[in-house]
Design a protein around this motif. Sequence first.
Motif, PDB file in Angstrom:
ATOM      1  N   LYS A 166       0.834  -1.208   0.000  1.00 55.02           N
ATOM      2  CA  LYS A 166       0.000   0.000   0.000  1.00 55.02           C
ATOM      3  C   LYS A 166       0.871   1.261   0.000  1.00 55.02           C
ATOM      4  CE  LYS A 166      -4.175  -1.761   2.212  1.00 55.02           C
ATOM      5  NZ  LYS A 166      -5.059  -1.682   3.393  1.00 55.02           N
ATOM      6  N   ASN A 167       1.940   1.242   0.775  1.00 58.17           N
ATOM      7  CA  ASN A 167       2.857   2.383   0.798  1.00 58.17           C
ATOM      8  C   ASN A 167       3.546   2.573  -0.539  1.00 58.17           C
ATOM      9  OD1 ASN A 167       2.559   3.621   3.306  1.00 58.17           O
ATOM     10  ND2 ASN A 167       3.874   2.127   4.300  1.00 58.17           N
ATOM     11  N   TYR A 168       3.987   1.490  -1.160  1.00 65.40           N
ATOM     12  CA  TYR A 168       4.617   1.576  -2.481  1.00 65.40           C
ATOM     13  C   TYR A 168       3.671   2.236  -3.482  1.00 65.40           C
ATOM     14  CZ  TYR A 168       8.162  -1.865  -0.958  1.00 65.40           C
ATOM     15  OH  TYR A 168       9.171  -2.531  -0.326  1.00 65.40           O
ATOM     16  N   LEU A 169       2.411   1.833  -3.442  1.00 66.83           N
ATOM     17  CA  LEU A 169       1.424   2.392  -4.365  1.00 66.83           C
ATOM     18  C   LEU A 169       1.206   3.879  -4.092  1.00 66.83           C
ATOM     19  CD1 LEU A 169      -1.267  -0.445  -4.348  1.00 66.83           C
ATOM     20  CD2 LEU A 169       0.528  -0.057  -6.048  1.00 66.83           C
ATOM     21  N   ARG A 170       1.016   4.203  -2.830  1.00 65.95           N
ATOM     22  CA  ARG A 170       0.733   5.593  -2.453  1.00 65.95           C
ATOM     23  C   ARG A 170       1.918   6.504  -2.761  1.00 65.95           C
ATOM     24  NH1 ARG A 170       2.007   8.238   2.002  1.00 65.95           N
ATOM     25  NH2 ARG A 170       2.598   6.338   3.107  1.00 65.95           N
ATOM     26  N   LEU A 171       3.109   6.097  -2.339  1.00 70.15           N
ATOM     27  CA  LEU A 171       4.291   6.940  -2.516  1.00 70.15           C
ATOM     28  C   LEU A 171       4.720   7.052  -3.972  1.00 70.15           C
ATOM     29  CD1 LEU A 171       6.308   5.706   0.585  1.00 70.15           C
ATOM     30  CD2 LEU A 171       5.210   7.946   0.304  1.00 70.15           C
ATOM     31  N   GLY A 172       4.471   6.015  -4.770  1.00 64.80           N
ATOM     32  CA  GLY A 172       4.839   6.041  -6.183  1.00 64.80           C
ATOM     33  C   GLY A 172       3.711   6.454  -7.101  1.00 64.80           C
ATOM     34  N   ASN A 173       2.529   6.714  -6.526  1.00 62.45           N
ATOM     35  CA  ASN A 173       1.350   7.120  -7.278  1.00 62.45           C
ATOM     36  C   ASN A 173       0.934   6.080  -8.327  1.00 62.45           C
ATOM     37  OD1 ASN A 173      -0.781   8.905  -7.621  1.00 62.45           O
ATOM     38  ND2 ASN A 173       0.237   9.969  -9.301  1.00 62.45           N
ATOM     39  N   TYR A 174       0.949   4.809  -7.910  1.00 57.41           N
ATOM     40  CA  TYR A 174       0.457   3.719  -8.755  1.00 57.41           C
ATOM     41  C   TYR A 174      -0.965   3.386  -8.334  1.00 57.41           C
ATOM     42  CZ  TYR A 174       5.376   2.982  -9.907  1.00 57.41           C
ATOM     43  OH  TYR A 174       6.670   3.144 -10.321  1.00 57.41           O
ATOM     44  N   LYS A 175      -1.776   2.907  -9.261  1.00 53.77           N
ATOM     45  CA  LYS A 175      -3.167   2.596  -8.964  1.00 53.77           C
ATOM     46  C   LYS A 175      -3.368   1.183  -8.421  1.00 53.77           C
ATOM     47  CE  LYS A 175      -5.217   5.641 -12.420  1.00 53.77           C
ATOM     48  NZ  LYS A 175      -6.035   5.668 -13.647  1.00 53.77           N
ATOM     49  N   LEU A 176      -2.559   0.218  -8.904  1.00 51.95           N
ATOM     50  CA  LEU A 176      -2.827  -1.178  -8.557  1.00 51.95           C
ATOM     51  C   LEU A 176      -1.551  -1.919  -8.203  1.00 51.95           C
ATOM     52  CD1 LEU A 176      -4.978  -3.473  -8.449  1.00 51.95           C
ATOM     53  CD2 LEU A 176      -4.362  -3.981 -10.819  1.00 51.95           C
ATOM     54  N   GLY A 177      -1.656  -2.734  -7.169  1.00 53.85           N
ATOM     55  CA  GLY A 177      -0.568  -3.621  -6.787  1.00 53.85           C
ATOM     56  C   GLY A 177      -1.101  -5.018  -6.565  1.00 53.85           C
ATOM     57  N   MET A 178      -0.188  -5.983  -6.680  1.00 53.07           N
ATOM     58  CA  MET A 178      -0.567  -7.374  -6.439  1.00 53.07           C
ATOM     59  C   MET A 178       0.489  -8.046  -5.569  1.00 53.07           C
ATOM     60  SD  MET A 178      -1.838  -8.495 -10.265  1.00 53.07           S
ATOM     61  CE  MET A 178      -2.501 -10.094  -9.782  1.00 53.07           C
ATOM     62  N   LEU A 179       0.019  -8.683  -4.505  1.00 51.07           N
ATOM     63  CA  LEU A 179       0.868  -9.553  -3.710  1.00 51.07           C
ATOM     64  C   LEU A 179       0.688 -10.958  -4.273  1.00 51.07           C
ATOM     65  CD1 LEU A 179       0.117  -8.392  -0.063  1.00 51.07           C
ATOM     66  CD2 LEU A 179       2.363  -8.489  -1.119  1.00 51.07           C
ATOM     67  N   LEU A 180       1.785 -11.593  -4.629  1.00 53.87           N
ATOM     68  CA  LEU A 180       1.729 -12.951  -5.183  1.00 53.87           C
ATOM     69  C   LEU A 180       2.534 -13.862  -4.279  1.00 53.87           C
ATOM     70  CD1 LEU A 180       2.509 -12.130  -8.936  1.00 53.87           C
ATOM     71  CD2 LEU A 180       0.271 -12.375  -7.872  1.00 53.87           C
ATOM     72  N   ASN A 181       1.850 -14.720  -3.540  1.00 57.94           N
ATOM     73  CA  ASN A 181       2.512 -15.675  -2.665  1.00 57.94           C
ATOM     74  C   ASN A 181       2.469 -17.054  -3.323  1.00 57.94           C
ATOM     75  OD1 ASN A 181       3.656 -17.117  -0.615  1.00 57.94           O
ATOM     76  ND2 ASN A 181       1.926 -16.908   0.786  1.00 57.94           N
ATOM     77  N   PHE A 182       3.618 -17.475  -3.821  1.00 56.69           N
ATOM     78  CA  PHE A 182       3.698 -18.742  -4.543  1.00 56.69           C
ATOM     79  C   PHE A 182       3.725 -19.954  -3.616  1.00 56.69           C
ATOM     80  CE2 PHE A 182       4.851 -15.881  -7.925  1.00 56.69           C
ATOM     81  CZ  PHE A 182       4.387 -16.514  -9.065  1.00 56.69           C
ATOM     82  N   ASN A 183       3.766 -19.735  -2.313  1.00 58.73           N
ATOM     83  CA  ASN A 183       3.853 -20.850  -1.376  1.00 58.73           C
ATOM     84  C   ASN A 183       2.470 -21.229  -0.839  1.00 58.73           C
ATOM     85  OD1 ASN A 183       5.374 -22.816  -0.060  1.00 58.73           O
ATOM     86  ND2 ASN A 183       5.527 -21.593   1.804  1.00 58.73           N
ATOM     87  N   GLN A 184       1.509 -21.337  -1.718  1.00 60.44           N
ATOM     88  CA  GLN A 184       0.158 -21.781  -1.383  1.00 60.44           C
ATOM     89  C   GLN A 184      -0.196 -22.971  -2.261  1.00 60.44           C
ATOM     90  OE1 GLN A 184      -2.014 -20.298   1.052  1.00 60.44           O
ATOM     91  NE2 GLN A 184      -0.012 -19.450   1.576  1.00 60.44           N
ATOM     92  N   ARG A 185      -0.945 -23.900  -1.719  1.00 58.00           N
ATOM     93  CA  ARG A 185      -1.318 -25.088  -2.497  1.00 58.00           C
ATOM     94  C   ARG A 185      -2.070 -24.688  -3.761  1.00 58.00           C
ATOM     95  NH1 ARG A 185      -5.269 -28.693  -3.163  1.00 58.00           N
ATOM     96  NH2 ARG A 185      -6.727 -27.814  -1.694  1.00 58.00           N
ATOM     97  N   LEU A 186      -3.012 -23.763  -3.633  1.00 55.51           N
ATOM     98  CA  LEU A 186      -3.723 -23.208  -4.782  1.00 55.51           C
ATOM     99  C   LEU A 186      -3.216 -21.786  -5.016  1.00 55.51           C
ATOM    100  CD1 LEU A 186      -7.391 -24.330  -4.037  1.00 55.51           C
ATOM    101  CD2 LEU A 186      -5.769 -25.369  -5.636  1.00 55.51           C
ATOM    102  N   PHE A 187      -2.734 -21.512  -6.212  1.00 52.85           N
ATOM    103  CA  PHE A 187      -2.165 -20.203  -6.512  1.00 52.85           C
ATOM    104  C   PHE A 187      -3.129 -19.075  -6.199  1.00 52.85           C
ATOM    105  CE2 PHE A 187      -1.235 -16.761  -9.608  1.00 52.85           C
ATOM    106  CZ  PHE A 187      -0.015 -16.364  -9.082  1.00 52.85           C
ATOM    107  N   LYS A 188      -4.396 -19.232  -6.551  1.00 53.59           N
ATOM    108  CA  LYS A 188      -5.384 -18.166  -6.345  1.00 53.59           C
ATOM    109  C   LYS A 188      -5.502 -17.757  -4.882  1.00 53.59           C
ATOM    110  CE  LYS A 188      -9.465 -21.133  -6.023  1.00 53.59           C
ATOM    111  NZ  LYS A 188     -10.300 -20.698  -4.928  1.00 53.59           N
ATOM    112  N   ASP A 189      -5.201 -18.673  -3.960  1.00 57.09           N
ATOM    113  CA  ASP A 189      -5.274 -18.358  -2.530  1.00 57.09           C
ATOM    114  C   ASP A 189      -4.122 -17.456  -2.085  1.00 57.09           C
ATOM    115  OD1 ASP A 189      -7.565 -19.877  -2.356  1.00 57.09           O
ATOM    116  OD2 ASP A 189      -6.529 -21.653  -1.574  1.00 57.09           O
ATOM    117  N   GLY A 190      -3.078 -17.368  -2.886  1.00 60.08           N
ATOM    118  CA  GLY A 190      -1.931 -16.544  -2.545  1.00 60.08           C
ATOM    119  C   GLY A 190      -1.891 -15.210  -3.266  1.00 60.08           C
ATOM    120  N   VAL A 191      -2.952 -14.882  -3.989  1.00 58.69           N
ATOM    121  CA  VAL A 191      -2.979 -13.637  -4.764  1.00 58.69           C
ATOM    122  C   VAL A 191      -3.876 -12.616  -4.073  1.00 58.69           C
ATOM    123  CG1 VAL A 191      -3.593 -12.595  -6.978  1.00 58.69           C
ATOM    124  CG2 VAL A 191      -2.580 -14.882  -6.913  1.00 58.69           C
ATOM    125  N   LYS A 192      -3.330 -11.427  -3.871  1.00 60.79           N
ATOM    126  CA  LYS A 192      -4.084 -10.339  -3.248  1.00 60.79           C
ATOM    127  C   LYS A 192      -3.904  -9.079  -4.081  1.00 60.79           C
ATOM    128  CE  LYS A 192      -5.886  -8.129   0.435  1.00 60.79           C
ATOM    129  NZ  LYS A 192      -7.306  -8.043   0.525  1.00 60.79           N
TER     130      LYS A 192
END
Length: 128
Positions: A93-119
């Motif tokens: 959230k800070n990266y987005l706010r300070l850099g004036n970006y609209k969208l960010g994604m957290l991708l956690n590859f250490n989940q059994r189902l990939f979709k469960d690790g995406v925010k």
Amino acid sequence: MTENDISKIVFNCGLKIHRKLGVGLYERVYEECLIYELQKAGLNVERQKHQHIEYEDLKVENAYKMDVVIENKVVLEIKSVENLTSFDKAQLKNYLRLGNYKLGMLLNFNQRLFKDGVKRIANGLDED
């Protein structure tokens, strides 16, 4: 190309990588593979991008480093951890706010189902 278009490509590339490699590797491996797939998809990708911040009259160079920035629109933070934390979300959230970006994604590859690790995190929206 919109942020949503980019996020769909990111998700599909991440899913492909997750299916081929599985869980349990270092973040660096997933990051390199993801950059490879995103570039194959024709996207402009910046890796380990340094950003400055301004505080009053002070400019702090290299204040933080983003894992991946796509088309200068979407910021990715790549993880390979058991669970994402509130710190991970606050950091993006800070990266987005300070850099004036609209969208960010957290991708956690250490989940059994990939979709469960995406925010997805949108700048300026309070969501948890």
